[in-house]
Design a protein around this motif. Structure first.
Motif, PDB file in Angstrom:
ATOM      1  N   ILE A  47      43.863 -19.592  41.329  1.00 54.37           N
ATOM      2  CA  ILE A  47      43.191 -19.626  42.639  1.00 54.37           C
ATOM      3  C   ILE A  47      42.036 -18.620  42.658  1.00 54.37           C
ATOM      4  N   GLU A  48      42.284 -17.434  42.144  1.00 53.42           N
ATOM      5  CA  GLU A  48      41.227 -16.403  42.177  1.00 53.42           C
ATOM      6  C   GLU A  48      40.045 -16.795  41.291  1.00 53.42           C
ATOM      7  N   ARG A  49      40.349 -17.390  40.139  1.00 47.43           N
ATOM      8  CA  ARG A  49      39.244 -17.856  39.266  1.00 47.43           C
ATOM      9  C   ARG A  49      38.407 -18.886  40.005  1.00 47.43           C
ATOM     10  N   TRP A  50      39.084 -19.792  40.702  1.00 50.76           N
ATOM     11  CA  TRP A  50      38.387 -20.846  41.440  1.00 50.76           C
ATOM     12  C   TRP A  50      37.567 -20.242  42.592  1.00 50.76           C
ATOM     13  N   LEU A  51      38.176 -19.321  43.324  1.00 55.20           N
ATOM     14  CA  LEU A  51      37.481 -18.710  44.464  1.00 55.20           C
ATOM     15  C   LEU A  51      36.207 -17.992  44.015  1.00 55.20           C
ATOM     16  N   LEU A  52      36.317 -17.286  42.889  1.00 56.68           N
ATOM     17  CA  LEU A  52      35.152 -16.517  42.419  1.00 56.68           C
ATOM     18  C   LEU A  52      33.969 -17.425  42.060  1.00 56.68           C
ATOM     19  N   LYS A  53      34.272 -18.688  41.791  1.00 59.02           N
ATOM     20  CA  LYS A  53      33.183 -19.632  41.473  1.00 59.02           C
ATOM     21  C   LYS A  53      32.622 -20.312  42.717  1.00 59.02           C
ATOM     22  N   ALA A  54      33.325 -20.187  43.841  1.00 57.68           N
ATOM     23  CA  ALA A  54      32.898 -20.871  45.065  1.00 57.68           C
ATOM     24  C   ALA A  54      31.906 -19.996  45.836  1.00 57.68           C
ATOM     25  N   PRO A  55      30.685 -20.504  46.074  1.00 55.86           N
ATOM     26  CA  PRO A  55      29.656 -19.679  46.745  1.00 55.86           C
ATOM     27  C   PRO A  55      30.116 -19.140  48.105  1.00 55.86           C
ATOM     28  N   GLU A  56      30.886 -19.938  48.852  1.00 49.40           N
ATOM     29  CA  GLU A  56      31.322 -19.510  50.202  1.00 49.40           C
ATOM     30  C   GLU A  56      32.171 -18.245  50.127  1.00 49.40           C
ATOM     31  N   PHE A  57      32.909 -18.098  49.035  1.00 52.80           N
ATOM     32  CA  PHE A  57      33.856 -16.988  48.935  1.00 52.80           C
ATOM     33  C   PHE A  57      33.153 -15.631  48.890  1.00 52.80           C
ATOM     34  N   SER A  58      31.934 -15.603  48.338  1.00 54.68           N
ATOM     35  CA  SER A  58      31.254 -14.309  48.217  1.00 54.68           C
ATOM     36  C   SER A  58      30.810 -13.775  49.585  1.00 54.68           C
ATOM     37  N   SER A  90      45.015 -29.593  41.259  1.00 56.94           N
ATOM     38  CA  SER A  90      43.861 -30.491  41.241  1.00 56.94           C
ATOM     39  C   SER A  90      43.107 -30.484  42.573  1.00 56.94           C
ATOM     40  N   PHE A  91      43.783 -30.125  43.650  1.00 57.21           N
ATOM     41  CA  PHE A  91      43.131 -30.130  44.960  1.00 57.21           C
ATOM     42  C   PHE A  91      42.005 -29.094  45.059  1.00 57.21           C
ATOM     43  N   LEU A  92      41.921 -28.208  44.075  1.00 55.36           N
ATOM     44  CA  LEU A  92      40.905 -27.164  44.144  1.00 55.36           C
ATOM     45  C   LEU A  92      39.476 -27.676  43.951  1.00 55.36           C
ATOM     46  N   ASN A  93      39.316 -28.991  43.786  1.00 49.91           N
ATOM     47  CA  ASN A  93      37.965 -29.515  43.590  1.00 49.91           C
ATOM     48  C   ASN A  93      37.098 -29.452  44.838  1.00 49.91           C
ATOM     49  N   ALA A  94      37.727 -29.472  45.989  1.00 43.82           N
ATOM     50  CA  ALA A  94      36.952 -29.522  47.231  1.00 43.82           C
ATOM     51  C   ALA A  94      36.396 -28.149  47.582  1.00 43.82           C
ATOM     52  N   LYS A  95      35.093 -28.013  47.476  1.00 36.40           N
ATOM     53  CA  LYS A  95      34.440 -26.720  47.717  1.00 36.40           C
ATOM     54  C   LYS A  95      34.653 -26.239  49.154  1.00 36.40           C
ATOM     55  N   SER A  96      34.748 -27.203  50.058  1.00 41.47           N
ATOM     56  CA  SER A  96      34.844 -26.837  51.475  1.00 41.47           C
ATOM     57  C   SER A  96      36.230 -26.356  51.863  1.00 41.47           C
ATOM     58  N   VAL A  98      37.582 -23.538  50.899  1.00 38.59           N
ATOM     59  CA  VAL A  98      37.710 -22.088  50.709  1.00 38.59           C
ATOM     60  C   VAL A  98      38.420 -21.413  51.894  1.00 38.59           C
ATOM     61  N   ALA A  99      38.047 -21.806  53.125  1.00 39.37           N
ATOM     62  CA  ALA A  99      38.648 -21.160  54.302  1.00 39.37           C
ATOM     63  C   ALA A  99      40.176 -21.342  54.314  1.00 39.37           C
ATOM     64  N   GLY A 100      40.622 -22.543  54.015  1.00 41.65           N
ATOM     65  CA  GLY A 100      42.070 -22.827  54.025  1.00 41.65           C
ATOM     66  C   GLY A 100      42.804 -22.088  52.914  1.00 41.65           C
ATOM     67  N   ILE A 101      42.173 -22.066  51.741  1.00 41.51           N
ATOM     68  CA  ILE A 101      42.792 -21.379  50.596  1.00 41.51           C
ATOM     69  C   ILE A 101      42.887 -19.876  50.893  1.00 41.51           C
ATOM     70  N   CYS A 102      41.779 -19.312  51.436  1.00 40.88           N
ATOM     71  CA  CYS A 102      41.778 -17.875  51.736  1.00 40.88           C
ATOM     72  C   CYS A 102      42.812 -17.544  52.810  1.00 40.88           C
ATOM     73  N   TYR A 103      43.000 -18.451  53.756  1.00 42.75           N
ATOM     74  CA  TYR A 103      44.003 -18.215  54.805  1.00 42.75           C
ATOM     75  C   TYR A 103      45.382 -17.996  54.159  1.00 42.75           C
ATOM     76  N   SER A 163      43.838 -28.257  52.608  1.00 50.22           N
ATOM     77  CA  SER A 163      43.886 -27.390  51.423  1.00 50.22           C
ATOM     78  C   SER A 163      44.946 -26.306  51.573  1.00 50.22           C
ATOM     79  N   ALA A 164      45.050 -25.750  52.779  1.00 47.21           N
ATOM     80  CA  ALA A 164      46.070 -24.723  53.010  1.00 47.21           C
ATOM     81  C   ALA A 164      47.458 -25.334  52.802  1.00 47.21           C
ATOM     82  N   ARG A 165      47.651 -26.544  53.293  1.00 44.34           N
ATOM     83  CA  ARG A 165      48.953 -27.219  53.119  1.00 44.34           C
ATOM     84  C   ARG A 165      49.223 -27.461  51.645  1.00 44.34           C
ATOM     85  N   GLN A 166      48.177 -27.892  50.933  1.00 38.41           N
ATOM     86  CA  GLN A 166      48.369 -28.186  49.508  1.00 38.41           C
ATOM     87  C   GLN A 166      48.717 -26.917  48.734  1.00 38.41           C
ATOM     88  N   LEU A 167      48.092 -25.809  49.136  1.00 41.37           N
ATOM     89  CA  LEU A 167      48.401 -24.565  48.427  1.00 41.37           C
ATOM     90  C   LEU A 167      49.842 -24.120  48.719  1.00 41.37           C
TER      91      LEU A 167
END
Ligand code: HEM
Length: 183
Positions: A47-58, A90-96, A98-103, A163-167
Protein backbone atom coordinates in the motif's frame (compact mmCIF):
# COMPACT_ATOMS: atom_id res chain seq x y z
CA UNK A 1 -18.55 16.17 6.20
CA UNK A 2 -19.81 14.02 3.38
CA UNK A 3 -16.68 12.08 2.42
CA UNK A 4 -15.70 11.19 5.99
CA UNK A 5 -19.27 10.16 6.92
CA UNK A 6 -19.50 8.01 3.79
CA UNK A 7 -16.19 6.34 4.62
CA UNK A 8 -17.33 5.73 8.19
CA UNK A 9 -20.76 4.44 7.26
CA UNK A 10 -19.39 2.28 4.49
CA UNK A 11 -16.76 0.55 6.61
CA UNK A 12 -17.96 0.45 10.25
CA UNK A 13 -19.21 -3.12 9.88
CA UNK A 14 -15.91 -4.21 8.33
CA UNK A 15 -13.94 -2.54 11.12
CA UNK A 16 -16.12 -4.42 13.60
CA UNK A 17 -15.44 -7.71 11.81
CA UNK A 18 -11.72 -7.03 11.73
CA UNK A 19 -11.64 -6.02 15.38
CA UNK A 20 -13.48 -9.24 16.29
CA UNK A 21 -11.21 -11.41 14.15
CA UNK A 22 -8.03 -9.80 15.54
CA UNK A 23 -9.34 -10.23 19.08
CA UNK A 24 -9.88 -13.96 18.59
CA UNK A 25 -6.21 -14.42 19.55
CA UNK A 26 -4.86 -12.62 22.61
CA UNK A 27 -2.68 -9.79 21.39
CA UNK A 28 -0.54 -10.08 24.49
CA UNK A 29 0.52 -13.59 23.46
CA UNK A 30 3.51 -13.93 21.15
CA UNK A 31 1.43 -15.84 18.57
CA UNK A 32 -1.37 -13.29 18.64
CA UNK A 33 1.02 -10.37 18.34
CA UNK A 34 2.98 -11.92 15.46
CA UNK A 35 -0.35 -12.70 13.76
CA UNK A 36 -1.38 -9.04 14.13
CA UNK A 37 1.94 -7.65 12.84
CA UNK A 38 2.05 -10.18 10.00
CA UNK A 39 -1.45 -9.13 8.95
CA UNK A 40 -0.25 -5.53 8.58
CA UNK A 41 3.00 -6.66 6.98
CA UNK A 42 1.15 -8.42 4.15
CA UNK A 43 -0.69 -5.19 3.35
CA UNK A 44 1.16 -2.03 4.42
CA UNK A 45 4.41 -2.26 2.37
CA UNK A 46 2.49 -2.73 -0.91
CA UNK A 47 0.00 0.00 0.00
CA UNK A 48 2.77 2.45 0.90
CA UNK A 49 4.64 1.74 -2.34
CA UNK A 50 1.44 2.42 -4.25
CA UNK A 51 0.63 5.58 -2.29
CA UNK A 52 4.09 7.03 -2.87
CA UNK A 53 3.48 6.75 -6.62
CA UNK A 54 0.08 8.46 -6.46
CA UNK A 55 0.34 12.25 -7.06
CA UNK A 56 -2.63 12.99 -4.74
CA UNK A 57 -0.83 11.39 -1.81
CA UNK A 58 1.98 13.96 -1.78
CA UNK A 59 -0.62 16.56 -0.79
CA UNK A 60 -1.17 14.81 2.55
CA UNK A 61 0.86 16.66 5.23
CA UNK A 62 3.98 14.76 6.34
CA UNK A 63 3.21 11.96 3.89
CA UNK A 64 6.76 10.58 3.93
CA UNK A 65 6.87 10.54 7.70
CA UNK A 66 3.73 8.40 7.77
CA UNK A 67 5.45 5.38 6.26
CA UNK A 68 5.50 2.39 8.62
CA UNK A 69 6.96 -0.44 6.51
CA UNK A 70 10.39 -0.11 8.12
CA UNK A 71 9.23 -0.17 11.74
CA UNK A 72 6.95 -3.06 10.90
CA UNK A 73 9.87 -5.05 9.49
CA UNK A 74 11.99 -4.12 12.55
CA UNK A 75 9.36 -5.33 15.03
CA UNK A 76 8.86 -8.58 13.14
CA UNK A 77 12.62 -9.11 12.87
CA UNK A 78 13.00 -8.59 16.62
CA UNK A 79 10.40 -11.33 17.04
CA UNK A 80 12.35 -13.63 14.71
CA UNK A 81 10.15 -13.21 11.61
CA UNK A 82 10.89 -11.96 8.10
CA UNK A 83 8.43 -9.78 6.19
CA UNK A 84 5.74 -12.06 4.72
CA UNK A 85 4.85 -11.90 1.03
CA UNK A 86 2.32 -9.21 0.10
CA UNK A 87 -1.29 -10.18 -0.56
CA UNK A 88 -2.48 -9.33 -4.11
CA UNK A 89 -4.31 -5.99 -4.19
CA UNK A 90 -5.54 -5.47 -7.74
CA UNK A 91 -7.97 -2.74 -6.68
CA UNK A 92 -5.02 -0.40 -6.24
CA UNK A 93 -5.23 0.56 -9.92
CA UNK A 94 -7.75 3.31 -9.33
CA UNK A 95 -5.81 6.52 -8.74
CA UNK A 96 -8.85 8.25 -7.31
CA UNK A 97 -9.00 5.83 -4.38
CA UNK A 98 -6.20 7.55 -2.43
CA UNK A 99 -8.63 9.19 0.03
CA UNK A 100 -10.29 5.86 0.88
CA UNK A 101 -7.01 4.00 1.20
CA UNK A 102 -5.54 6.74 3.43
CA UNK A 103 -8.66 6.65 5.61
CA UNK A 104 -8.08 2.97 6.40
CA UNK A 105 -4.30 3.26 6.75
CA UNK A 106 -4.40 6.37 8.96
CA UNK A 107 -7.37 5.00 10.90
CA UNK A 108 -5.41 1.87 11.68
CA UNK A 109 -3.21 4.00 13.96
CA UNK A 110 -6.14 5.00 16.15
CA UNK A 111 -6.54 1.60 17.72
CA UNK A 112 -2.78 1.40 18.23
CA UNK A 113 -2.70 3.43 21.46
CA UNK A 114 -5.43 1.18 22.79
CA UNK A 115 -3.52 -1.95 21.77
CA UNK A 116 -0.32 -0.57 23.33
CA UNK A 117 -2.20 -0.07 26.60
CA UNK A 118 -3.44 -3.67 26.41
CA UNK A 119 0.12 -4.91 25.95
CA UNK A 120 1.39 -2.72 28.80
CA UNK A 121 -1.36 -3.91 31.15
CA UNK A 122 -0.61 -7.52 30.32
CA UNK A 123 3.09 -6.87 30.97
CA UNK A 124 3.96 -8.13 27.48
CA UNK A 125 7.47 -7.12 26.55
CA UNK A 126 7.14 -6.98 22.76
CA UNK A 127 8.70 -4.55 20.27
CA UNK A 128 6.07 -1.85 19.65
CA UNK A 129 7.68 0.59 17.18
CA UNK A 130 4.86 -0.08 14.70
CA UNK A 131 2.07 0.46 17.25
CA UNK A 132 3.69 3.64 18.59
CA UNK A 133 4.58 5.07 15.19
CA UNK A 134 3.38 8.67 14.75
CA UNK A 135 2.42 9.05 18.40
CA UNK A 136 2.00 12.75 19.22
CA UNK A 137 2.38 13.86 15.59
CA UNK A 138 -1.29 14.74 15.09
CA UNK A 139 -1.48 12.51 11.99
CA UNK A 140 -5.20 11.84 12.32
CA UNK A 141 -6.04 15.53 12.74
CA UNK A 142 -3.99 16.59 9.71
CA UNK A 143 -5.39 13.67 7.71
CA UNK A 144 -8.95 14.87 8.45
CA UNK A 145 -8.06 18.42 7.40
CA UNK A 146 -6.61 17.05 4.15
CA UNK A 147 -9.63 14.79 3.60
CA UNK A 148 -11.94 17.80 3.92
CA UNK A 149 -10.18 19.32 0.89
CA UNK A 150 -10.54 16.24 -1.34
CA UNK A 151 -13.08 15.72 -4.12
CA UNK A 152 -16.48 15.28 -2.45
CA UNK A 153 -18.45 14.57 -5.61
CA UNK A 154 -20.74 11.54 -5.50
CA UNK A 155 -18.55 9.63 -7.93
CA UNK A 156 -15.34 10.35 -5.98
CA UNK A 157 -17.01 9.55 -2.66
CA UNK A 158 -18.28 6.26 -4.04
CA UNK A 159 -14.86 5.30 -5.39
CA UNK A 160 -13.11 6.23 -2.15
CA UNK A 161 -15.61 4.22 -0.11
CA UNK A 162 -15.27 1.21 -2.39
CA UNK A 163 -11.48 1.32 -2.09
CA UNK A 164 -11.68 1.61 1.68
CA UNK A 165 -13.99 -1.42 1.75
CA UNK A 166 -11.65 -3.35 -0.52
CA UNK A 167 -8.69 -2.57 1.70
CA UNK A 168 -10.57 -3.72 4.80
CA UNK A 169 -11.49 -6.80 2.76
CA UNK A 170 -7.80 -7.44 2.03
CA UNK A 171 -7.04 -7.27 5.78
CA UNK A 172 -9.87 -9.66 6.59
CA UNK A 173 -8.71 -12.03 3.84
CA UNK A 174 -5.15 -12.05 5.18
CA UNK A 175 -6.30 -13.01 8.67
CA UNK A 176 -8.61 -15.71 7.37
CA UNK A 177 -5.78 -17.15 5.25
CA UNK A 178 -3.39 -17.01 8.19
CA UNK A 179 -5.83 -18.91 10.41
CA UNK A 180 -6.69 -21.47 7.69
CA UNK A 181 -2.97 -22.22 7.21
CA UNK A 182 -2.75 -23.16 10.86
CA UNK A 183 -5.75 -25.49 10.94
C1 HEM B 1 -8.03 -5.15 17.38
C2 HEM B 1 -7.72 -4.26 16.46
C3 HEM B 1 -8.27 -2.88 16.47
C4 HEM B 1 -8.82 -2.17 17.49
C5 HEM B 1 -9.03 -2.59 18.93
C6 HEM B 1 -9.20 -0.89 16.95
C7 HEM B 1 -9.74 0.13 17.68
C8 HEM B 1 -10.07 1.35 17.19
C9 HEM B 1 -10.51 2.46 17.99
C10 HEM B 1 -10.62 2.44 19.53
C11 HEM B 1 -10.78 3.47 17.15
C12 HEM B 1 -11.33 4.85 17.52
C13 HEM B 1 -10.23 5.71 18.05
C14 HEM B 1 -10.65 7.11 18.34
O1 HEM B 1 -11.76 7.52 17.97
O2 HEM B 1 -9.83 7.82 18.92
C15 HEM B 1 -10.50 3.01 15.81
C16 HEM B 1 -10.68 3.76 14.68
C17 HEM B 1 -10.40 3.31 13.41
N1 HEM B 1 -9.77 2.13 13.08
FE1 HEM B 1 -9.41 0.63 14.34
N2 HEM B 1 -8.88 -0.85 15.63
C18 HEM B 1 -8.30 -2.04 15.31
C19 HEM B 1 -7.80 -2.39 14.10
C20 HEM B 1 -7.89 -1.63 12.97
C21 HEM B 1 -7.30 -1.97 11.69
C22 HEM B 1 -6.42 -3.19 11.44
C23 HEM B 1 -7.69 -1.00 10.82
C24 HEM B 1 -7.38 -0.85 9.38
C25 HEM B 1 -6.96 -1.81 8.61
C26 HEM B 1 -8.48 -0.05 11.53
C27 HEM B 1 -9.08 1.07 10.99
C28 HEM B 1 -9.68 2.07 11.72
C29 HEM B 1 -10.27 3.26 11.13
C30 HEM B 1 -10.37 3.58 9.64
C31 HEM B 1 -10.71 4.05 12.19
C32 HEM B 1 -11.31 5.43 12.08
C33 HEM B 1 -12.79 5.43 12.33
C34 HEM B 1 -13.30 6.87 12.23
O3 HEM B 1 -13.17 7.63 13.20
O4 HEM B 1 -13.81 7.21 11.17
N3 HEM B 1 -8.58 -0.46 12.84
N4 HEM B 1 -10.06 1.73 15.87
Amino acid sequence: MKLLSALREGTTHLHGNLDRLVSERPLASRDGYVRFLSMHARVIPAIERWLLKAPEFSGLPLFQERMRSEVLAEDLKALGHALPSPVPMSFLNAKSSVAGICYVVEGSRLGAAHLCTLLDRAGADFPTAFLRHGHGRGFWRSFLAWLAEQDHSSAATERATLSARQLFGAYLGVLEMHDDDRK
